[in-house]
Design an enzyme around this catalytic site. Structure first.
Site, PDB file in Angstrom:
ATOM      1  N   CYS A   1      33.299 -22.006  15.351  1.00  0.00           N
ATOM      2  CA  CYS A   1      32.878 -23.087  16.259  1.00  0.00           C
ATOM      3  C   CYS A   1      31.373 -22.997  16.517  1.00  0.00           C
ATOM      4  CB  CYS A   1      33.629 -22.971  17.598  1.00  0.00           C
ATOM      5  SG  CYS A   1      33.078 -24.191  18.819  1.00  0.00           S
TER       6      CYS A   1
ATOM      7  N   ALA B   1      41.525  -9.013 -15.710  1.00  0.00           N
ATOM      8  CA  ALA B   1      41.698  -8.041 -14.615  1.00  0.00           C
ATOM      9  C   ALA B   1      43.173  -7.660 -14.459  1.00  0.00           C
ATOM     10  CB  ALA B   1      41.166  -8.649 -13.322  1.00  0.00           C
TER      11      ALA B   1
ATOM     12  N   VAL C   1      36.829 -15.961  -1.042  1.00  0.00           N
ATOM     13  CA  VAL C   1      37.190 -16.470   0.289  1.00  0.00           C
ATOM     14  C   VAL C   1      38.695 -16.757   0.364  1.00  0.00           C
ATOM     15  CG1 VAL C   1      34.883 -17.365   0.771  1.00  0.00           C
ATOM     16  CG2 VAL C   1      36.524 -18.835  -0.420  1.00  0.00           C
ATOM     17  N   ASP C   2      39.420 -16.410  -0.730  1.00  0.00           N
ATOM     18  CA  ASP C   2      40.885 -16.561  -0.675  1.00  0.00           C
ATOM     19  C   ASP C   2      41.491 -15.346   0.029  1.00  0.00           C
ATOM     20  OD1 ASP C   2      40.636 -15.612  -4.055  1.00  0.00           O
ATOM     21  OD2 ASP C   2      41.651 -14.375  -2.568  1.00  0.00           O
TER      22      ASP C   2
ATOM     23  N   HIS D   1      31.638 -13.069   1.966  1.00  0.00           N
ATOM     24  CA  HIS D   1      31.267 -14.486   1.942  1.00  0.00           C
ATOM     25  C   HIS D   1      32.174 -15.330   2.830  1.00  0.00           C
ATOM     26  CE1 HIS D   1      29.177 -13.983  -2.237  1.00  0.00           C
ATOM     27  NE2 HIS D   1      28.448 -13.535  -1.248  1.00  0.00           N
TER      28      HIS D   1
ATOM     29  N   GLN E   1      33.808 -11.016  -2.763  1.00  0.00           N
ATOM     30  CA  GLN E   1      33.005 -12.239  -2.616  1.00  0.00           C
ATOM     31  C   GLN E   1      33.939 -13.429  -2.429  1.00  0.00           C
ATOM     32  OE1 GLN E   1      29.413 -12.261  -5.558  1.00  0.00           O
ATOM     33  NE2 GLN E   1      31.053 -11.111  -6.556  1.00  0.00           N
TER      34      GLN E   1
ATOM     35  N   CYS F   1      37.039 -23.070  22.810  1.00  0.00           N
ATOM     36  CA  CYS F   1      36.381 -23.848  23.887  1.00  0.00           C
ATOM     37  C   CYS F   1      36.848 -25.300  23.924  1.00  0.00           C
ATOM     38  CB  CYS F   1      34.852 -23.811  23.698  1.00  0.00           C
ATOM     39  SG  CYS F   1      34.263 -24.767  22.282  1.00  0.00           S
TER      40      CYS F   1
ATOM     41  N   CYS G   1      30.622 -22.795  20.604  1.00  0.00           N
ATOM     42  CA  CYS G   1      30.730 -21.538  21.376  1.00  0.00           C
ATOM     43  C   CYS G   1      30.525 -20.296  20.513  1.00  0.00           C
ATOM     44  CB  CYS G   1      32.085 -21.466  22.091  1.00  0.00           C
ATOM     45  SG  CYS G   1      33.482 -21.234  20.951  1.00  0.00           S
TER      46      CYS G   1
ATOM     47  N   ASN H   1      35.639  -6.922 -16.587  1.00  0.00           N
ATOM     48  CA  ASN H   1      35.356  -8.352 -16.566  1.00  0.00           C
ATOM     49  C   ASN H   1      35.839  -8.988 -17.869  1.00  0.00           C
ATOM     50  OD1 ASN H   1      33.998  -9.957 -14.480  1.00  0.00           O
ATOM     51  ND2 ASN H   1      32.717 -10.660 -16.172  1.00  0.00           N
TER      52      ASN H   1
HETATM   53  C1  BV8 Z   1      21.306 -14.694   0.932  1.00  0.00           C
HETATM   54  C2  BV8 Z   1      30.995 -18.848  -0.609  1.00  0.00           C
HETATM   55  C3  BV8 Z   1      19.439 -14.389   2.324  1.00  0.00           C
HETATM   56  C4  BV8 Z   1      31.112 -20.266  -0.940  1.00  0.00           C
HETATM   57  C5  BV8 Z   1      29.331 -18.013  -2.086  1.00  0.00           C
HETATM   58  C6  BV8 Z   1      17.715 -12.879  -5.162  1.00  0.00           C
HETATM   59  C7  BV8 Z   1      17.480 -13.385  -6.431  1.00  0.00           C
HETATM   60  C8  BV8 Z   1      17.860 -14.680  -6.766  1.00  0.00           C
HETATM   61  C9  BV8 Z   1      18.512 -15.505  -5.822  1.00  0.00           C
HETATM   62  C10 BV8 Z   1      18.731 -15.006  -4.570  1.00  0.00           C
HETATM   63  C11 BV8 Z   1      18.342 -13.710  -4.238  1.00  0.00           C
HETATM   64  N1  BV8 Z   1      18.697 -13.496  -2.940  1.00  0.00           N
HETATM   65  C12 BV8 Z   1      19.273 -14.609  -2.448  1.00  0.00           C
HETATM   66  C13 BV8 Z   1      19.309 -15.552  -3.425  1.00  0.00           C
HETATM   67  C14 BV8 Z   1      19.847 -16.899  -3.263  1.00  0.00           C
HETATM   68  C15 BV8 Z   1      21.352 -16.948  -3.478  1.00  0.00           C
HETATM   69  C16 BV8 Z   1      21.700 -16.616  -4.903  1.00  0.00           C
HETATM   70  O1  BV8 Z   1      22.088 -15.509  -5.204  1.00  0.00           O
HETATM   71  N2  BV8 Z   1      21.616 -17.631  -5.739  1.00  0.00           N
HETATM   72  C17 BV8 Z   1      21.999 -17.458  -7.126  1.00  0.00           C
HETATM   73  C18 BV8 Z   1      22.811 -18.683  -7.547  1.00  0.00           C
HETATM   74  C19 BV8 Z   1      20.756 -17.274  -7.961  1.00  0.00           C
HETATM   75  N3  BV8 Z   1      22.057 -16.066  -2.587  1.00  0.00           N
HETATM   76  C20 BV8 Z   1      22.310 -16.463  -1.343  1.00  0.00           C
HETATM   77  O2  BV8 Z   1      21.948 -17.534  -0.886  1.00  0.00           O
HETATM   78  C21 BV8 Z   1      23.084 -15.508  -0.446  1.00  0.00           C
HETATM   79  N4  BV8 Z   1      22.394 -15.430   0.800  1.00  0.00           N
HETATM   80  O3  BV8 Z   1      20.868 -13.964   0.103  1.00  0.00           O
HETATM   81  O4  BV8 Z   1      20.739 -14.908   2.139  1.00  0.00           O
HETATM   82  C22 BV8 Z   1      19.164 -14.415   3.773  1.00  0.00           C
HETATM   83  C23 BV8 Z   1      18.447 -13.373   4.309  1.00  0.00           C
HETATM   84  C24 BV8 Z   1      18.181 -13.374   5.665  1.00  0.00           C
HETATM   85  C25 BV8 Z   1      18.647 -14.412   6.461  1.00  0.00           C
HETATM   86  C26 BV8 Z   1      19.379 -15.453   5.918  1.00  0.00           C
HETATM   87  C27 BV8 Z   1      19.642 -15.465   4.556  1.00  0.00           C
HETATM   88  C28 BV8 Z   1      24.468 -16.018  -0.115  1.00  0.00           C
HETATM   89  C29 BV8 Z   1      25.318 -16.070  -1.338  1.00  0.00           C
HETATM   90  C30 BV8 Z   1      26.741 -16.456  -0.935  1.00  0.00           C
HETATM   91  C31 BV8 Z   1      27.014 -17.872  -1.367  1.00  0.00           C
HETATM   92  N5  BV8 Z   1      28.424 -18.169  -1.170  1.00  0.00           N
HETATM   93  N6  BV8 Z   1      30.601 -18.211  -1.828  1.00  0.00           N
HETATM   94  C32 BV8 Z   1      32.499 -20.533  -1.394  1.00  0.00           C
HETATM   95  O5  BV8 Z   1      33.183 -19.652  -1.931  1.00  0.00           O
HETATM   96  O6  BV8 Z   1      32.874 -21.695  -1.219  1.00  0.00           O
HETATM   97  S1  BV8 Z   1      28.899 -17.466  -3.605  1.00  0.00           S
HETATM   98  C33 BV8 Z   1      30.110 -17.835  -4.751  1.00  0.00           C
HETATM   99  O7  BV8 Z   1      29.672 -17.235  -5.965  1.00  0.00           O
HETATM  100  C34 BV8 Z   1      31.467 -17.198  -4.504  1.00  0.00           C
HETATM  101  O8  BV8 Z   1      31.536 -16.391  -3.367  1.00  0.00           O
HETATM  102  C35 BV8 Z   1      31.652 -16.319  -5.726  1.00  0.00           C
HETATM  103  O9  BV8 Z   1      32.419 -15.237  -5.476  1.00  0.00           O
HETATM  104  C36 BV8 Z   1      30.257 -15.961  -5.970  1.00  0.00           C
HETATM  105  C37 BV8 Z   1      29.915 -15.279  -7.233  1.00  0.00           C
HETATM  106  O10 BV8 Z   1      30.604 -15.880  -8.256  1.00  0.00           O
HETATM  107  P1  BV8 Z   1      31.702 -14.998  -9.005  1.00  0.00           P
HETATM  108  O11 BV8 Z   1      32.685 -14.510  -8.006  1.00  0.00           O
HETATM  109  O12 BV8 Z   1      31.014 -13.979  -9.814  1.00  0.00           O
HETATM  110  O13 BV8 Z   1      32.387 -16.097  -9.859  1.00  0.00           O
HETATM  111  P2  BV8 Z   1      31.891 -16.652 -11.261  1.00  0.00           P
HETATM  112  O14 BV8 Z   1      32.707 -17.842 -11.580  1.00  0.00           O
HETATM  113  O15 BV8 Z   1      30.402 -16.740 -11.242  1.00  0.00           O
HETATM  114  O16 BV8 Z   1      32.259 -15.476 -12.281  1.00  0.00           O
HETATM  115  C38 BV8 Z   1      33.605 -15.159 -12.502  1.00  0.00           C
HETATM  116  C39 BV8 Z   1      33.600 -13.979 -13.454  1.00  0.00           C
HETATM  117  O17 BV8 Z   1      34.937 -13.574 -13.656  1.00  0.00           O
HETATM  118  C40 BV8 Z   1      33.028 -14.329 -14.808  1.00  0.00           C
HETATM  119  O18 BV8 Z   1      32.131 -13.313 -15.212  1.00  0.00           O
HETATM  120  C41 BV8 Z   1      34.262 -14.344 -15.735  1.00  0.00           C
HETATM  121  O19 BV8 Z   1      33.956 -13.817 -17.015  1.00  0.00           O
HETATM  122  C42 BV8 Z   1      35.181 -13.399 -15.020  1.00  0.00           C
HETATM  123  N7  BV8 Z   1      36.592 -13.685 -15.217  1.00  0.00           N
HETATM  124  C43 BV8 Z   1      37.196 -14.904 -15.354  1.00  0.00           C
HETATM  125  N8  BV8 Z   1      38.525 -14.719 -15.492  1.00  0.00           N
HETATM  126  C44 BV8 Z   1      38.758 -13.379 -15.435  1.00  0.00           C
HETATM  127  C45 BV8 Z   1      37.525 -12.723 -15.251  1.00  0.00           C
HETATM  128  N9  BV8 Z   1      37.415 -11.382 -15.152  1.00  0.00           N
HETATM  129  C46 BV8 Z   1      38.559 -10.665 -15.237  1.00  0.00           C
HETATM  130  N10 BV8 Z   1      39.772 -11.221 -15.406  1.00  0.00           N
HETATM  131  C47 BV8 Z   1      39.910 -12.560 -15.515  1.00  0.00           C
HETATM  132  N11 BV8 Z   1      41.135 -13.092 -15.693  1.00  0.00           N
END
Ligand code: BV8
Length: 230
Positions: free
Chosen positions: A118, A221, A94-95, A110, A92, A140, A121, A203
């Site tokens: 673009c 991790a 983007v790095d 993601h 997930q 383009c 185009c 996790n």
């Molecule tokens: C879509 C790019 C449909 C941006 C990102 C069903 C139910 C409910 C909601 C939805 C659903 N279906 C769709 C939705 C809406 C939405 C959604 O899920 N909303 C949520 C908030 C409820 N989903 C979408 O919009 C998706 N699109 O479904 O489209 C569609 C269908 C047809 C046509 C068109 C559209 C798109 C989702 C993508 C959004 N973009 N990223 C960017 O990066 O700038 S999401 C963003 O959150 C990142 O990608 C990130 O990776 C992702 C998830 O977060 P995590 O990676 O889990 O990060 P987080 O901080 O939350 O957690 C970190 C974890 O690591 C923690 O648990 C922590 O404990 C742990 N941790 C910390 N340190 C460590 C560790 N673990 C191990 N070691 C460590 N050292």
């Protein structure tokens, strides 16, 4: 009798890059690099304030040259090189830390900070440095039509058919460093389970879907993944 493990799907989230120094999304009170997600990671936000969105992604892209892959990225790259069966690492994130560690069988569902898209185009291309509003398309030449090649909320993640097919063939599904807050990634464990895969989560804290996993290992991790790969 658990079936032999040949095909593996691994999902990573922001937690796998945390020990490299990259911020996760939901660490401190839902702010993300001091921004609310809905202000910087949706198509509406981009239409409303492209300067703010470009600034947000330019800052994250600039961070990439200040960080290195950590032990978890390196262990996953080792597994990629040595695993004889099917293996797909779906991130997930983007790095570019997985590819810099050497992972090959990798998919960015993601999008990627190091890619531009673009809108004139439709071409996508490698991008370094600030993108800003005045960027011109490398294909383009159109100016001001290049957006970050990132899947925002409300947009369809990349390669969902390929991911779904891999999940249905998987004997093992491993989720690393993700909160299980974002769909469709958060639903992958159910798909894998219903097709008979064993499921393992690694996790720092229990994710939202922790109870759906056969096994959940808690810790950083950088420690858990090299032990698991060994
Ligand atoms: C879509 C790019 C449909 C941006 C990102 C069903 C139910 C409910 C909601 C939805 C659903 N279906 C769709 C939705 C809406 C939405 C959604 O899920 N909303 C949520 C908030 C409820 N989903 C979408 O919009 C998706 N699109 O479904 O489209 C569609 C269908 C047809 C046509 C068109 C559209 C798109 C989702 C993508 C959004 N973009 N990223 C960017 O990066 O700038 S999401 C963003 O959150 C990142 O990608 C990130 O990776 C992702 C998830 O977060 P995590 O990676 O889990 O990060 P987080 O901080 O939350 O957690 C970190 C974890 O690591 C923690 O648990 C922590 O404990 C742990 N941790 C910390 N340190 C460590 C560790 N673990 C191990 N070691 C460590 N050292």
């Amino acid at each position: 009798m658990s079936r032999e493990i040949r095909n593996i799907v691994i999902l990573t989230g922001a937690g796998v890059s945390a020990e490299s120094g990259l911020a996760t999304f939901r660490a401190a009170d839902g702010l993300w690099e001091d921004h609310r997600v809905e202000d910087v990671a949706t198509p509406e936000a981009y239409r409303r304030d492209p300067v703010l969105v470009h600034r947000f992604y330019d800052a994250r892209r600039a961070r990439l040259c200040e960080v290195e892959p950590n032990a978890a990225h390196k262990a996953l790259a080792r597994l990629d090189a040595e695993w004889p069966g099917e293996l797909l690492l779906v991130t997930q994130n983007v790095d570019d830390l997985h590819e810099r560690a050497g992972s090959k069988r990798l998919l960015h569902m993601h999008g990627e900070l190091t890619s531009g898209w673009c809108l004139a185009c439709g071409e996508r291309f490698a991008w370094e440095g600030p993108m800003g509003e005045g960027a011109s398309c490398l294909q383009c030449g159109e100016v001001g039509q290049v957006r970050p090649d990132i899947v925002w909320f409300g947009e369809m993640p990349y390669d969902m058919d390929r991911i779904d097919e891999a999940l249905r063939r998987a004997d093992l599904f491993v989720s690393i460093g993700t909160s299980g807050a974002v769909y469709p990634a958060a639903g992958f464990v159910q798909t894998a389970r219903c097709c008979g895969a064993r499921t393992l989560e690694m996790n720092l804290d229990p994710s939202i879907g922790s109870t759906l996993f056969d096994e959940s290992r808690l810790g950083p991790a950088g420690k858990l993944v090299p032990t698991w790969v060994a």
